[in-house]
Design a protein around this motif. Structure first.
Motif, PDB file in Angstrom:
ATOM      1  N   TYR A  26       4.549   3.981   6.056  1.00 40.69           N
ATOM      2  CA  TYR A  26       5.158   2.980   4.763  1.00 40.69           C
ATOM      3  C   TYR A  26       6.144   2.063   5.600  1.00 40.69           C
ATOM      4  CZ  TYR A  26       3.219   5.743   1.464  1.00 40.69           C
ATOM      5  OH  TYR A  26       2.063   6.353   0.637  1.00 40.69           O
ATOM      6  N   PRO A  66       4.993  -2.550   3.935  1.00 44.46           N
ATOM      7  CA  PRO A  66       4.375  -2.318   2.394  1.00 44.46           C
ATOM      8  C   PRO A  66       2.802  -2.644   2.558  1.00 44.46           C
ATOM      9  CG  PRO A  66       5.597  -4.523   2.392  1.00 44.46           C
ATOM     10  CD  PRO A  66       5.814  -3.998   3.812  1.00 44.46           C
ATOM     11  N   ASP A  67       2.315  -1.261   2.923  1.00 48.28           N
ATOM     12  CA  ASP A  67       0.662  -1.189   3.069  1.00 48.28           C
ATOM     13  C   ASP A  67       0.158  -1.459   1.992  1.00 48.28           C
ATOM     14  OD1 ASP A  67      -0.703   0.823   5.657  1.00 48.28           O
ATOM     15  OD2 ASP A  67      -1.466  -1.177   4.400  1.00 48.28           O
ATOM     16  N   SER A 109       9.571   3.437   0.506  1.00 48.51           N
ATOM     17  CA  SER A 109       8.533   2.532   0.546  1.00 48.51           C
ATOM     18  C   SER A 109       9.109   1.480  -0.587  1.00 48.51           C
ATOM     19  CB  SER A 109       7.240   2.666   0.045  1.00 48.51           C
ATOM     20  OG  SER A 109       7.242   3.154  -1.446  1.00 48.51           O
ATOM     21  N   LYS A 117      11.101  -2.891  -0.033  1.00 52.30           N
ATOM     22  CA  LYS A 117      10.492  -4.015  -0.772  1.00 52.30           C
ATOM     23  C   LYS A 117      11.799  -5.021  -1.162  1.00 52.30           C
ATOM     24  CE  LYS A 117       7.255  -1.726  -2.767  1.00 52.30           C
ATOM     25  NZ  LYS A 117       7.553  -0.779  -3.808  1.00 52.30           N
ATOM     26  N   LEU A 156      -2.380  -3.035  -3.994  1.00 52.37           N
ATOM     27  CA  LEU A 156      -1.153  -2.940  -4.080  1.00 52.37           C
ATOM     28  C   LEU A 156      -0.882  -1.593  -3.262  1.00 52.37           C
ATOM     29  CD1 LEU A 156      -0.645  -3.868  -7.732  1.00 52.37           C
ATOM     30  CD2 LEU A 156      -0.482  -5.304  -5.701  1.00 52.37           C
ATOM     31  N   ALA A 157       0.494  -1.462  -3.084  1.00 51.28           N
ATOM     32  CA  ALA A 157       0.856  -0.196  -2.438  1.00 51.28           C
ATOM     33  C   ALA A 157       0.809   0.685  -3.303  1.00 51.28           C
ATOM     34  CB  ALA A 157       2.054  -0.451  -1.812  1.00 51.28           C
ATOM     35  N   VAL A 158       0.907   1.978  -2.803  1.00 50.37           N
ATOM     36  CA  VAL A 158       0.867   3.076  -3.584  1.00 50.37           C
ATOM     37  C   VAL A 158       2.001   2.979  -4.803  1.00 50.37           C
ATOM     38  CG1 VAL A 158       1.100   5.556  -3.666  1.00 50.37           C
ATOM     39  CG2 VAL A 158      -0.589   4.640  -2.336  1.00 50.37           C
ATOM     40  N   ASP A 217       3.430   0.780  -6.012  1.00 45.74           N
ATOM     41  CA  ASP A 217       3.210  -0.463  -7.017  1.00 45.74           C
ATOM     42  C   ASP A 217       2.320  -0.087  -8.107  1.00 45.74           C
ATOM     43  OD1 ASP A 217       3.862  -2.809  -4.286  1.00 45.74           O
ATOM     44  OD2 ASP A 217       5.028  -1.521  -5.499  1.00 45.74           O
TER      45      ASP A 217
END
Lengths: 525, 541
Positions: free
Chosen positions: A473, A476-477, A521, A525, B535-537, B539
């Motif tokens: 993480y 931001p994967d 995570s 952001k 998108l990221a998890v 998100d």
């Protein structure tokens, strides 16, 4: 730059090894050891640097075709690189005594094999990825075919035929997306990120995913296309088995994460039930067949199929727990199965056989070896304290979130793992000595070091799984599978309330971790 | 006198045009001079020193190639028409001429050291080689049916003699005879097609033939089928391939290499030019006449079937070969199939791909036949067993051979991979644009499956070289430095093309008529207006 250096060092090392071959075998070994150690140091550097964001290396290659030398390391890639380089060092150590014939060529191939693997893990350019993908074939083909055991040629050939046969579908799928993107009129590109933006209809995605999936499934290997694996593993020299089990199989999973799912997310979701079914079959099939084996390496090979089933299962249940479990299992399987293959090689080198039925009572002669085997066998069956426990836990918890029956099925499979792991340990170390193993020496120092490295890794992951899950993480994967059936908010809320199913409550520790990770995570952001 | 100005200008222009014509003819005149000189000088040579005339042949090739490169910018600007439009020198024909000359140059170099040709009088040999090259170049440049047929026959006749040049060897003579019989039948059928065509069109010019194609007529398809006999014979495509294995095996190895590269490329070049207007590919000055849909589809289906049969047959039969030259013969049949498959795509990309593929194929094939010759020189056998344990004899030789074979399989990193890549891109492009997409996709799948089959026999040779100890029955192979250097260069070229293929694609693009190489820079990170799909998890919504 550090990413390019990772690869350049290995290439230089390959040349040096070829030159050192003219001097002496020992020089070759030491050169290879130093090169792989340098690479390991670089990989550790990458893993620490990656916490500040992804590392990017991009050189224009052929701009008019949209191909660039684009390497990028995020958390997942950094983990995989670390695993590759660790096993690279171990592979050199374990070949110290084993490889006597044409040692220079062997180490050249070994280093080139790692080049291919690293390119696959780092490439963000589809063409580069494919180059790396096929580049892995050549060295392993020669490693198995020249330095392997009794039936090496057939095994090497089967390996090549299967993986090449799979990868043509992958090539076709990539070509299709490339041409589709070309038709958009924005110029051709092989950037995976750009390709993923190509608007594909549902049926197009279906075909693209199918093509990519076949290519990757052969490599993983998933249930119906696994038959090359036991042969390749059994016949390969120890270092070959180690790299094959430890990292090569992961490239298949990695490809699913990096290419198949991003390029065709809807199709990935549509395929999920099928893939989950295949991986569950694989888990049970691998375990049952492993138990029936008489050959040490074959047993471990089948157990690999079972373990990789867990990985794919975790990937496609479509939630964070499953995904983290999958990645954890990739690392753990690399270390634990790698350890078992090392021991298989060590024992075979001394006993000149891999037949479990003629072993027995080896502990008496080689207690250190026995202790290591005990550890790795227990790790393989998922004993708490080792990484495998955490990994399987995550995958099972993730599966429970998807469906209770599936979760129960996955959980039960752990019992099977216990059966074959214990069989492996008991039939070699315990029981009556079937033969007078007079000349059976315990571990050499380089063997102990090699095994020790893997042990430490497994325990570290077992006690502190954040080592693996947190880097996922750091950036931001965006390439995390989007197959989520259970919205992440629900998991988070339920985890906070501690009100998931009984299994997940039992593992509240893992879920608090999960919870934290989600927070991380968000914070990033 | 105002009207006089344009007249004098046109006179000037016509003089200039004539001069341009001579300028364009210059490379071929050098070649003709070379042929004559070889024959004359050979008269004054003793038999033992006959090999010396090869220098003249080499010089002729070199001079011709150099003047062709000088010609290149001129024709890129505007094609040169000669001899009442019978010959056209456009980038396409100049490229192929250059390609033939380079290949011939290499073949002459390898002929000099060939043991199969040792002790023979070599004057005729080199003269025939140059004649064949000259006619191949004219074949690629001919715009006139008569000239097309004449060049075709000259190429064939020279090839027949070359194939049987070792006239005291039984298999050499046998192969030559088979070649003549097959060639006579194929060119007879072709001539019949040409005469029908003349009857239908009333003109010998290809331009008029192209116009004919726009009128739907079944007899035109029949003509195409008849002409395909001749083209397929030169390409060694099924069902006119039967000569290839025997001739390849029986002919002296340099000649085999020549047939597999130059002769085949000439067949493809003339077919590409002949079919371009009908397939809707604007190859330079040629008028593009839309073939009626049904007729086009019928023609494409024919090509489709030919391509499938050719590659599948070639690969399947190659599996069982034990003689390296025979094996490469079947492999070259299979490669003709891949290229035919690309032509099915009938777009610009396909033409470019075929040109690219030919370069990759030529490097690998010339290299492999030379390697076979080198091994034969030391071990005295063309059997695959001669490759056994070669890595112990000469690692450089073995590694180079492995790279060349790798390229023929089409595995990266090699030029062969990029060649296949472009072939498939052309087909997929057409598939996406077309309403009968599966027509093209299935062909791609068949071609890919064929690559997997071909893996088996190519890898079989690599396996012999790397996995076994050398046979004690055969002498050790000790290639000269030149041989090792040459093969290593070929291998390096193969890998270099993979790493940087831009010059070659630019060349193939220029040779097939896309004047401006597309240089669209990929829009990395510039198109950020669309949100990423993944998108990221955390998100997910």
């Amino acid at each position: 730059m550090i990413l390019a250096l990772l690869i350049i060092v290995l290439l230089v090392g390959a040349v040096l090894c070829a030159l050192a071959d003219r001097v002496d075998r020992r020089v070759v070994r030491w050169t290879a050891l130093i090169i792989t150690s340098v690479d390991l140091a670089l990989a550790i550097g990458v893993a620490t640097l990656v916490s500040q964001g992804p590392i990017v290396f991009r050189l224009p290659w052929l701009p008019s075709w949209g191909a660039s030398l684009h390497f990028e390391a995020d958390g997942l890639a950094a983990l995989m690189i670390l695993l590759t380089t660790v096993l690279g060092v171990v592979a050199v150590l374990i070949s110290w005594e084993e490889i006597e014939r044409r040692s220079g060529a062997f180490h050249v191939w070994l280093l080139l094999l790692q080049v291919g693997i690293l390119v696959v893990f780092l490439a963000r350019d589809a063409l580069l990825f494919y180059l790396g993908w096929e580049l892995m074939l050549i060295p392993l083909f020669f490693i198995i075919g020249i330095w392997g055991h009794e039936d090496k040629q057939r095994a090497a050939f089967k390996f090549l035929l299967f993986t090449f046969g799979g990868s043509i579908f992958m090539l076709l799928a990539l070509l299709y997306v490339y041409v589709r993107h070309l038709n958009l009129g924005m110029g051709g590109t092989f950037e995976i990120e750009e390709l993923a933006k190509t608007p594909l209809s549902a049926s197009e995605q279906w075909w693209v995913f199918l093509g990519l999936f076949i290519g990757f499934a052969v490599k993983i290997p998933l249930f119906p296309v696994h038959t090359w694996l036991p042969d390749a593993h059994t016949q390969a020299p120890t270092a070959g088995s180690l790299i094959l089990a430890g990292v090569l199989l992961k490239t298949g999973v990695y490809g699913l994460i990096r290419l198949a799912i991003p390029l065709a997310p809807q199709a990935a979701e549509a395929f999920a039930p099928l893939i989950i079914a295949l991986s569950l079959i694989g888990i049970y099939y691998g375990a049952v067949v492993a138990f029936a084996q008489r050959d040490f390496k074959r047993l471990v090979a089948y157990s690999s199929i079972s373990h990789l089933g867990f990985v794919v299962l975790g990937l496609f249940v479509g939630n964070a727990a499953g995904y983290q479990g999958a990645v954890l299992q990739m690392v753990n399987h690399g270390l634990a199965t790698g350890g078992l293959f090392l021991l298989a090689g060590i024992i075979q080198h001394r006993a000149h056989t891999r037949n479990l039925e003629v072993f027995g009572g080896l502990w008496k002669y080689a207690p250190a070896m026995g202790a290591f085997l005990l550890f790795f066998a227990f790790a393989s069956l998922g004993i708490p304290g080792t990484g495998n426990f955490i990994g399987e836990l995550y995958v099972i918890a993730g599966t429970f979130q998807l469906h209770h029956t599936l979760g129960a099925l996955a959980a039960l499979a752990v019992l099977f793992a216990a059966a074959y792991s214990l069989k492996l340990f008991l039939s070699t170390m315990h029981g009556p000595t079937a033969r007078p193993w007079r000349a059976f020496k315990d571990l050499h120092i380089h063997e102990s070091v090699a095994l020790g490295i893997l042990c430490v890794g497994l325990i570290a992951v077992g006690l502190y799984p954040k080592l693996v899950t947190q880097p996922l993480y750091f950036p931001p994967d965006r390439l995390v599978p989007t197959t989520g059936r259970v919205p992440e908010r629900v998991i988070r809320a339920e985890a906070a309330r501690g009100s998931l199913s009984s299994v997940s409550r039992m593992r509240s520790k893992s879920f608090s971790l999960d919870h934290e990770v989600v927070l991380v995570s968000e914070a990033s952001k | 006198m105002i009207s006089g100005a344009p007249v004098t200008l046109s006179l000037e222009a016509s003089v200039l045009e004539t001069l341009r014509g001579f300028y364009a003819l210059w490379p071929y005149l050098i070649l003709v001079a070379g042929i004559l000189l070889v024959l004359v000088v050979d008269w004054f040579q003793s038999s033992a020193k006959s090999q010396r005339v090869s220098w003249i042949a080499l010089l002729a090739c070199l001079g011709s190639a150099v003047s062709l490169t000088k010609l290149w910018p001129t024709v890129l600007d505007r094609p040169v028409l000669l001899g009442w439009n019978a010959l056209v020198f456009d980038p396409f024909s100049v490229f192929f001429s250059l390609f033939f000359l380079v290949a011939t140059f290499i073949v002459i170099t390898t002929s000099r050291t060939s043991k199969e040709l040792a002790g023979r009088r070599m004057g005729e040999y080199y003269a025939l080689l140059l004649t064949a090259t000259l006619s191949a170049a004219f074949l690629a440049a001919s715009q006139n049916l008569v000239l097309l047929y004449l060049s075709f026959e000259t190429l064939s006749l020279s090839s027949y003699v070359l194939a049987g040049y070792a006239k005291d060897r039984r298999e050499g003579v046998e192969s030559s005879l088979k070649y003549v019989l097959f060639g006579a039948v194929a060119s007879g059928i072709m001539l019949y097609g040409l005469s029908l065509l003349y009857g239908m069109v009333g003109s010998l010019e290809l331009r008029d033939v192209a116009k004919m194609a726009s009128q739907p007529s079944l007899s035109f398809l029949l003509v195409m089928v008849l002409l395909m006999a001749g083209f397929a014979f030169k390409m060694s495509a099924v069902p006119f391939h039967f000569w290839a294995p025997d001739v390849y095996q029986g002919a002296p190895t340099p000649v085999t290499a020549y047939l597999s590269v130059v002769s085949k490329a000439a067949g493809f070049a003339v077919f590409l030019r002949f079919a371009a207007p009908m397939l809707g590919v604007p190859l330079f000055s040629q008028a593009v006449e839309e073939m009626p849909k049904e007729l086009l589809f019928a023609f494409l289906s024919l090509l489709w079937i030919l391509a499938t049969l050719t590659m599948t047959f070639g690969n399947l039969v190659a599996l069982r070969q034990t003689d390296i030259k025979r094996l490469l013969a079947y492999s070259s049949i299979a490669h003709a199939g891949y290229m035919l498959a690309a032509i099915v795509a009938h777009n610009q990309a396909a033409y470019e791909a075929v040109v690219f593929y030919f370069v990759a194929y030529a490097i690998a094939n010339l290299g492999l036949f030379f390697a076979a010759q080198v091994i034969h020189a030391d071990k005295g056998t063309f059997d695959i067993a001669g490759f056994r344990g070669l890595v112990h004899d000469s690692p450089v030789l073995a590694a180079s051979i492995a790279v060349l074979l790798w390229s023929l399989i089409g595995l990266p990193p090699s030029a062969g991979f990029m060649g296949k890549f472009f072939l498939f891109v052309a087909l997929v492009k057409q598939g996406i644009a077309s309403s009968i997409a599966s027509f093209y996709y299935v062909l791609v799948l068949i071609a890919l499956a064929n690559s997997v089959i071909s893996l088996y026999y190519y890898i079989g040779i690599i396996r012999q070289m790397a996995f076994y100890e050398p046979s004690t029955m055969l002498p050790v192979c000790r290639p000269t430095f030149t041989a090792r250097f040459g093969l290593a260069t070929a291998a390096a070229l193969i890998v270099a093309i993979q790493l940087y293929w831009q010059p070659l694609t630019d060349l193939s693009r220029a040779a097939t008529g896309s004047k401006t190489p597309v240089r669209a820079v990929a829009s990395y990170g510039l198109v950020n207006s669309t949100p990423p799909r993944n998108l990221a998890v955390g998100d997910q919504q």
